[in-house]
Design a protein around this motif. Structure first.
Motif: not given
Length: 380
Positions: A122, A168-169, A196, A194
Protein backbone atom coordinates in the motif's frame (compact mmCIF):
# COMPACT_ATOMS: atom_id res chain seq x y z
CA UNK A 1 -1.36 -1.48 -25.23
CA UNK A 2 2.09 -0.58 -26.58
CA UNK A 3 4.16 0.58 -23.59
CA UNK A 4 4.49 -0.27 -19.92
CA UNK A 5 6.33 1.39 -17.04
CA UNK A 6 7.55 -0.97 -14.30
CA UNK A 7 8.91 -0.04 -10.89
CA UNK A 8 9.74 -2.46 -8.06
CA UNK A 9 10.00 -1.66 -4.36
CA UNK A 10 12.71 -4.24 -3.58
CA UNK A 11 12.15 -4.24 0.19
CA UNK A 12 8.34 -4.54 0.12
CA UNK A 13 7.05 -7.36 2.30
CA UNK A 14 10.34 -8.16 4.00
CA UNK A 15 8.86 -7.57 7.45
CA UNK A 16 6.06 -10.09 7.00
CA UNK A 17 7.46 -13.51 7.82
CA UNK A 18 9.62 -12.18 10.62
CA UNK A 19 6.53 -10.79 12.34
CA UNK A 20 7.09 -7.04 11.91
CA UNK A 21 3.77 -6.51 10.05
CA UNK A 22 5.48 -4.17 7.60
CA UNK A 23 8.85 -2.80 6.59
CA UNK A 24 8.37 0.97 6.99
CA UNK A 25 11.14 2.12 9.34
CA UNK A 26 11.97 -1.51 10.17
CA UNK A 27 14.27 -2.56 7.32
CA UNK A 28 17.43 -3.10 9.39
CA UNK A 29 15.49 -4.95 12.07
CA UNK A 30 13.89 -7.15 9.42
CA UNK A 31 17.31 -8.01 7.98
CA UNK A 32 18.70 -8.78 11.42
CA UNK A 33 15.81 -11.21 11.89
CA UNK A 34 16.72 -12.97 8.65
CA UNK A 35 14.15 -11.40 6.30
CA UNK A 36 14.73 -11.86 2.58
CA UNK A 37 13.33 -9.84 -0.34
CA UNK A 38 10.19 -11.22 -1.99
CA UNK A 39 9.26 -8.37 -4.36
CA UNK A 40 11.88 -9.16 -7.06
CA UNK A 41 10.64 -12.73 -7.48
CA UNK A 42 7.04 -11.57 -7.71
CA UNK A 43 8.03 -8.93 -10.25
CA UNK A 44 9.70 -11.58 -12.40
CA UNK A 45 6.64 -13.81 -12.18
CA UNK A 46 4.30 -11.00 -13.25
CA UNK A 47 6.51 -9.83 -16.12
CA UNK A 48 7.07 -13.37 -17.36
CA UNK A 49 3.28 -13.71 -17.58
CA UNK A 50 3.15 -10.48 -19.57
CA UNK A 51 5.96 -11.60 -21.89
CA UNK A 52 4.20 -14.85 -22.76
CA UNK A 53 1.24 -12.83 -24.06
CA UNK A 54 2.86 -9.60 -25.26
CA UNK A 55 6.56 -10.10 -26.01
CA UNK A 56 6.64 -7.05 -28.31
CA UNK A 57 5.66 -4.63 -25.52
CA UNK A 58 7.97 -1.67 -24.93
CA UNK A 59 8.98 -1.74 -21.25
CA UNK A 60 10.34 1.33 -19.50
CA UNK A 61 11.82 0.80 -16.08
CA UNK A 62 14.27 1.95 -13.41
CA UNK A 63 17.77 0.57 -13.05
CA UNK A 64 18.75 -2.66 -11.34
CA UNK A 65 16.52 -4.01 -8.58
CA UNK A 66 14.01 -1.21 -9.20
CA UNK A 67 12.73 -3.07 -12.25
CA UNK A 68 15.43 -3.58 -14.87
CA UNK A 69 16.63 -6.92 -13.47
CA UNK A 70 13.15 -8.43 -13.32
CA UNK A 71 12.28 -7.21 -16.82
CA UNK A 72 15.43 -8.73 -18.32
CA UNK A 73 14.87 -12.00 -16.48
CA UNK A 74 11.35 -12.11 -17.94
CA UNK A 75 12.68 -11.81 -21.49
CA UNK A 76 12.40 -8.08 -22.22
CA UNK A 77 15.09 -5.60 -23.24
CA UNK A 78 13.83 -2.74 -21.08
CA UNK A 79 14.58 0.94 -21.61
CA UNK A 80 16.04 2.29 -18.37
CA UNK A 81 14.72 5.82 -17.83
CA UNK A 82 15.71 6.37 -14.21
CA UNK A 83 18.82 5.53 -12.19
CA UNK A 84 18.93 6.33 -8.46
CA UNK A 85 21.82 8.41 -7.19
CA UNK A 86 23.12 8.53 -3.64
CA UNK A 87 23.49 11.81 -1.73
CA UNK A 88 27.22 11.79 -2.49
CA UNK A 89 26.53 11.40 -6.20
CA UNK A 90 27.56 7.74 -6.49
CA UNK A 91 25.51 5.25 -8.49
CA UNK A 92 23.80 3.14 -7.42
CA UNK A 93 23.07 4.02 -3.77
CA UNK A 94 23.14 1.36 -1.07
CA UNK A 95 19.39 1.67 -0.55
CA UNK A 96 16.45 2.83 -2.65
CA UNK A 97 13.69 5.06 -1.28
CA UNK A 98 10.12 6.16 -1.94
CA UNK A 99 11.60 9.16 -3.74
CA UNK A 100 13.12 6.75 -6.26
CA UNK A 101 9.70 5.19 -6.88
CA UNK A 102 8.15 8.59 -7.48
CA UNK A 103 11.00 9.71 -9.75
CA UNK A 104 10.71 6.53 -11.82
CA UNK A 105 6.96 7.01 -12.26
CA UNK A 106 7.49 10.60 -13.35
CA UNK A 107 9.94 9.36 -15.98
CA UNK A 108 7.37 6.83 -17.22
CA UNK A 109 4.69 9.51 -17.54
CA UNK A 110 7.05 11.74 -19.49
CA UNK A 111 7.20 8.93 -22.05
CA UNK A 112 3.41 8.54 -22.15
CA UNK A 113 3.30 4.90 -21.05
CA UNK A 114 -0.08 3.20 -21.36
CA UNK A 115 0.09 1.67 -17.87
CA UNK A 116 2.27 1.92 -14.75
CA UNK A 117 2.89 -1.43 -13.07
CA UNK A 118 4.36 -1.31 -9.58
CA UNK A 119 5.46 -4.12 -7.27
CA UNK A 120 5.01 -3.46 -3.56
CA UNK A 121 2.36 -2.80 -0.96
CA UNK A 122 0.00 0.00 0.00
CA UNK A 123 2.83 2.43 0.73
CA UNK A 124 4.23 1.97 -2.76
CA UNK A 125 0.73 2.36 -4.20
CA UNK A 126 0.44 5.73 -2.44
CA UNK A 127 3.75 6.89 -3.94
CA UNK A 128 2.72 5.88 -7.46
CA UNK A 129 -0.80 7.33 -7.14
CA UNK A 130 0.54 10.65 -5.87
CA UNK A 131 2.58 11.15 -9.05
CA UNK A 132 -0.22 10.00 -11.34
CA UNK A 133 -2.78 12.29 -9.69
CA UNK A 134 -0.48 15.29 -9.87
CA UNK A 135 0.29 14.59 -13.53
CA UNK A 136 -3.43 14.28 -14.32
CA UNK A 137 -4.22 17.46 -12.43
CA UNK A 138 -1.46 19.35 -14.25
CA UNK A 139 -2.65 18.08 -17.64
CA UNK A 140 -6.23 19.08 -16.86
CA UNK A 141 -5.16 22.53 -15.63
CA UNK A 142 -3.11 23.06 -18.78
CA UNK A 143 -6.15 22.19 -20.90
CA UNK A 144 -8.25 24.71 -19.01
CA UNK A 145 -10.90 22.24 -17.82
CA UNK A 146 -11.93 21.22 -14.33
CA UNK A 147 -10.32 18.17 -12.72
CA UNK A 148 -12.65 15.26 -12.01
CA UNK A 149 -10.89 12.28 -10.47
CA UNK A 150 -14.05 10.14 -10.60
CA UNK A 151 -13.63 9.88 -14.36
CA UNK A 152 -11.99 6.79 -15.82
CA UNK A 153 -9.67 8.97 -17.91
CA UNK A 154 -8.28 10.89 -14.92
CA UNK A 155 -4.67 10.00 -15.60
CA UNK A 156 -2.47 7.11 -16.60
CA UNK A 157 -3.80 3.81 -15.21
CA UNK A 158 -1.84 1.87 -12.61
CA UNK A 159 -1.83 -1.75 -11.44
CA UNK A 160 -0.11 -3.30 -8.44
CA UNK A 161 1.64 -6.64 -8.12
CA UNK A 162 1.06 -7.54 -4.45
CA UNK A 163 4.33 -7.86 -2.53
CA UNK A 164 3.77 -5.91 0.69
CA UNK A 165 2.54 -7.14 4.05
CA UNK A 166 -0.59 -4.98 4.11
CA UNK A 167 -2.65 -4.82 0.93
CA UNK A 168 -5.75 -2.76 1.75
CA UNK A 169 -6.04 -0.91 -1.58
CA UNK A 170 -8.17 -2.03 -4.51
CA UNK A 171 -5.47 -1.36 -7.12
CA UNK A 172 -3.73 -4.74 -6.90
CA UNK A 173 -4.11 -7.88 -8.95
CA UNK A 174 -4.89 -10.96 -6.87
CA UNK A 175 -1.57 -12.66 -7.76
CA UNK A 176 1.52 -11.80 -9.82
CA UNK A 177 0.35 -14.14 -12.60
CA UNK A 178 -3.03 -12.39 -12.64
CA UNK A 179 -1.24 -9.05 -12.93
CA UNK A 180 0.63 -10.28 -15.99
CA UNK A 181 -2.53 -11.43 -17.68
CA UNK A 182 -4.36 -8.18 -16.93
CA UNK A 183 -1.50 -6.04 -18.22
CA UNK A 184 -1.42 -7.91 -21.52
CA UNK A 185 -5.17 -8.09 -22.09
CA UNK A 186 -7.08 -5.20 -20.44
CA UNK A 187 -9.01 -2.75 -22.61
CA UNK A 188 -10.90 -0.60 -20.06
CA UNK A 189 -10.20 1.19 -16.79
CA UNK A 190 -12.26 2.22 -13.80
CA UNK A 191 -11.66 4.36 -10.72
CA UNK A 192 -10.30 2.53 -7.68
CA UNK A 193 -9.20 3.54 -4.19
CA UNK A 194 -5.70 3.67 -2.75
CA UNK A 195 -5.68 3.25 1.03
CA UNK A 196 -2.84 3.16 3.51
CA UNK A 197 -2.58 2.51 7.22
CA UNK A 198 -0.39 3.71 10.06
CA UNK A 199 2.16 0.88 10.44
CA UNK A 200 3.12 1.82 14.02
CA UNK A 201 -0.54 1.64 15.07
CA UNK A 202 -0.92 -1.57 13.04
CA UNK A 203 1.93 -3.20 14.97
CA UNK A 204 0.08 -2.27 18.18
CA UNK A 205 -3.06 -4.00 16.92
CA UNK A 206 -4.98 -0.97 15.67
CA UNK A 207 -6.03 -0.48 12.05
CA UNK A 208 -6.15 3.17 10.97
CA UNK A 209 -6.94 3.13 7.27
CA UNK A 210 -7.01 6.35 5.28
CA UNK A 211 -8.11 7.03 1.71
CA UNK A 212 -5.11 8.46 -0.11
CA UNK A 213 -6.16 8.63 -3.76
CA UNK A 214 -8.65 7.56 -6.42
CA UNK A 215 -6.93 6.41 -9.60
CA UNK A 216 -7.72 4.60 -12.86
CA UNK A 217 -7.10 0.84 -12.75
CA UNK A 218 -7.69 -1.85 -15.42
CA UNK A 219 -11.10 -3.50 -15.35
CA UNK A 220 -10.60 -7.22 -14.68
CA UNK A 221 -12.12 -9.86 -12.41
CA UNK A 222 -8.69 -10.58 -10.90
CA UNK A 223 -8.20 -7.10 -9.42
CA UNK A 224 -8.83 -7.51 -5.71
CA UNK A 225 -11.33 -5.53 -3.69
CA UNK A 226 -10.34 -3.13 -0.97
CA UNK A 227 -10.36 -4.48 2.57
CA UNK A 228 -13.66 -4.25 4.40
CA UNK A 229 -14.13 -4.66 8.13
CA UNK A 230 -16.82 -7.10 9.13
CA UNK A 231 -19.15 -6.19 11.94
CA UNK A 232 -21.45 -8.28 14.06
CA UNK A 233 -21.03 -10.69 16.96
CA UNK A 234 -18.77 -13.72 16.63
CA UNK A 235 -19.37 -14.83 20.22
CA UNK A 236 -21.32 -17.94 19.26
CA UNK A 237 -18.68 -18.92 16.72
CA UNK A 238 -15.92 -18.53 19.31
CA UNK A 239 -17.87 -20.45 21.91
CA UNK A 240 -18.54 -23.32 19.53
CA UNK A 241 -14.89 -23.54 18.49
CA UNK A 242 -13.67 -23.51 22.09
CA UNK A 243 -16.00 -26.38 23.01
CA UNK A 244 -14.29 -28.59 20.44
CA UNK A 245 -10.67 -27.86 21.35
CA UNK A 246 -8.41 -30.93 21.29
CA UNK A 247 -5.89 -30.72 24.17
CA UNK A 248 -3.43 -32.84 22.21
CA UNK A 249 -3.28 -30.39 19.30
CA UNK A 250 -1.11 -27.34 18.74
CA UNK A 251 -3.19 -24.39 17.51
CA UNK A 252 -1.69 -21.61 15.43
CA UNK A 253 -4.03 -18.61 15.61
CA UNK A 254 -3.80 -16.10 12.77
CA UNK A 255 -4.52 -12.36 12.94
CA UNK A 256 -7.92 -10.70 13.12
CA UNK A 257 -10.78 -10.02 15.48
CA UNK A 258 -12.71 -13.21 14.66
CA UNK A 259 -9.77 -15.47 15.54
CA UNK A 260 -9.03 -13.16 18.47
CA UNK A 261 -12.51 -13.83 19.84
CA UNK A 262 -11.72 -17.56 19.88
CA UNK A 263 -8.47 -16.89 21.73
CA UNK A 264 -10.28 -14.74 24.27
CA UNK A 265 -12.79 -17.54 24.80
CA UNK A 266 -9.85 -19.84 25.55
CA UNK A 267 -8.40 -17.39 28.08
CA UNK A 268 -5.63 -16.16 25.77
CA UNK A 269 -4.69 -12.50 25.47
CA UNK A 270 -4.56 -12.34 21.67
CA UNK A 271 -2.15 -10.29 19.60
CA UNK A 272 -4.82 -8.77 17.31
CA UNK A 273 -2.67 -8.51 14.18
CA UNK A 274 -0.07 -11.14 15.02
CA UNK A 275 0.15 -14.93 15.18
CA UNK A 276 -0.12 -16.85 18.46
CA UNK A 277 0.71 -20.51 19.11
CA UNK A 278 -1.18 -22.35 21.89
CA UNK A 279 -1.47 -25.91 23.19
CA UNK A 280 -3.59 -27.23 26.06
CA UNK A 281 -3.83 -23.99 28.00
CA UNK A 282 -0.28 -22.78 27.35
CA UNK A 283 0.74 -19.96 25.01
CA UNK A 284 3.89 -21.26 23.33
CA UNK A 285 4.55 -18.12 21.28
CA UNK A 286 2.82 -14.74 21.07
CA UNK A 287 2.97 -12.35 18.11
CA UNK A 288 5.40 -14.82 16.60
CA UNK A 289 7.57 -14.68 13.50
CA UNK A 290 7.80 -17.59 11.07
CA UNK A 291 10.92 -18.97 12.77
CA UNK A 292 9.37 -18.66 16.24
CA UNK A 293 6.28 -20.52 15.08
CA UNK A 294 8.31 -23.36 13.56
CA UNK A 295 10.44 -23.62 16.70
CA UNK A 296 7.51 -24.43 19.00
CA UNK A 297 5.28 -26.50 16.70
CA UNK A 298 4.50 -30.02 17.86
CA UNK A 299 2.22 -32.21 15.76
CA UNK A 300 -0.69 -32.48 15.25
CA UNK A 301 -1.14 -28.85 14.19
CA UNK A 302 -4.25 -26.79 13.38
CA UNK A 303 -3.96 -23.37 11.76
CA UNK A 304 -6.93 -21.09 12.46
CA UNK A 305 -7.49 -18.19 10.05
CA UNK A 306 -10.26 -15.81 9.02
CA UNK A 307 -10.60 -14.30 5.54
CA UNK A 308 -10.00 -10.62 4.98
CA UNK A 309 -13.36 -8.93 4.57
CA UNK A 310 -14.15 -7.92 1.01
CA UNK A 311 -11.09 -9.74 -0.37
CA UNK A 312 -11.34 -13.32 0.86
CA UNK A 313 -7.63 -13.95 1.41
CA UNK A 314 -6.88 -16.56 4.06
CA UNK A 315 -3.12 -16.74 3.37
CA UNK A 316 -0.80 -14.18 1.83
CA UNK A 317 -2.23 -10.90 3.11
CA UNK A 318 -1.25 -9.62 6.55
CA UNK A 319 -0.22 -13.07 7.81
CA UNK A 320 3.04 -13.86 6.02
CA UNK A 321 4.29 -15.47 9.23
CA UNK A 322 2.00 -18.34 8.18
CA UNK A 323 4.50 -19.25 5.49
CA UNK A 324 4.56 -22.34 3.25
CA UNK A 325 6.88 -23.99 5.78
CA UNK A 326 4.34 -23.40 8.57
CA UNK A 327 1.39 -24.50 6.43
CA UNK A 328 3.20 -27.71 5.50
CA UNK A 329 3.46 -28.62 9.21
CA UNK A 330 -0.31 -28.38 9.69
CA UNK A 331 -2.58 -31.36 9.11
CA UNK A 332 -5.70 -29.22 9.63
CA UNK A 333 -6.72 -25.72 8.58
CA UNK A 334 -9.76 -24.16 10.21
CA UNK A 335 -11.35 -21.14 8.51
CA UNK A 336 -13.71 -19.07 10.63
CA UNK A 337 -15.90 -16.13 9.64
CA UNK A 338 -19.27 -14.63 10.42
CA UNK A 339 -22.00 -15.20 7.86
CA UNK A 340 -22.06 -11.45 7.26
CA UNK A 341 -18.40 -11.43 6.29
CA UNK A 342 -18.87 -14.39 3.94
CA UNK A 343 -21.82 -12.67 2.27
CA UNK A 344 -19.39 -10.04 1.02
CA UNK A 345 -16.87 -12.54 -0.38
CA UNK A 346 -17.24 -14.38 -3.68
CA UNK A 347 -14.45 -16.88 -2.91
CA UNK A 348 -11.53 -17.57 -0.60
CA UNK A 349 -8.05 -16.80 -1.93
CA UNK A 350 -4.45 -17.79 -1.23
CA UNK A 351 -1.15 -16.24 -2.31
CA UNK A 352 1.68 -17.85 -0.33
CA UNK A 353 4.63 -17.45 -2.76
CA UNK A 354 4.59 -21.24 -3.25
CA UNK A 355 2.58 -22.47 -6.25
CA UNK A 356 2.39 -26.04 -4.97
CA UNK A 357 1.09 -24.95 -1.57
CA UNK A 358 -1.45 -22.64 -3.21
CA UNK A 359 -2.70 -25.47 -5.41
CA UNK A 360 -2.99 -27.85 -2.45
CA UNK A 361 -5.19 -25.32 -0.63
CA UNK A 362 -7.60 -24.79 -3.52
CA UNK A 363 -11.01 -26.43 -3.60
CA UNK A 364 -14.03 -26.39 -1.34
CA UNK A 365 -13.29 -25.32 2.23
CA UNK A 366 -15.65 -25.68 5.18
CA UNK A 367 -15.93 -22.38 7.04
CA UNK A 368 -17.27 -22.22 10.58
CA UNK A 369 -19.83 -19.41 10.83
CA UNK A 370 -21.41 -20.04 14.25
CA UNK A 371 -21.63 -22.37 17.23
CA UNK A 372 -22.94 -25.24 15.11
CA UNK A 373 -23.14 -23.81 11.59
CA UNK A 374 -20.71 -24.06 8.68
CA UNK A 375 -20.66 -23.02 5.03
CA UNK A 376 -18.75 -24.42 2.05
CA UNK A 377 -16.74 -21.76 0.20
CA UNK A 378 -14.44 -22.35 -2.75
CA UNK A 379 -10.73 -21.51 -2.44
CA UNK A 380 -9.64 -20.27 -5.88
Amino acid sequence: MESLGVVVNPIAGMGGRVGLKGTDGKLEEARELGAEPRAPDRAREALAAVHRRAPELTVYTAAGVLGEDAARDAGYEPIVVYEPTADDGTEPPAETTAADTRAAVRAFLERDVDLVCFVGGDGTAVDVAEVIERDAERATTDSGSETDFSRDDSGTPMLGVPAGVKIYSSVFAVTPADAGRIIAEFDRVTSREVNDIDEDAYRDGEVRAELKAVVPVPVAPDVQSGKQVSSGSVDSLASGFAREIDPDRTYVFGPGSTVGAIETELGIDPSPLGVDVWRDGTVLARDASESEILEVLAEPVTIVVSPIGGQGFIFGRGNHQLSPAVIERADEIEVVASGEKLDGIDALRVDTDDAAIDESLRGWQQVRTGRFTTRLVNVV
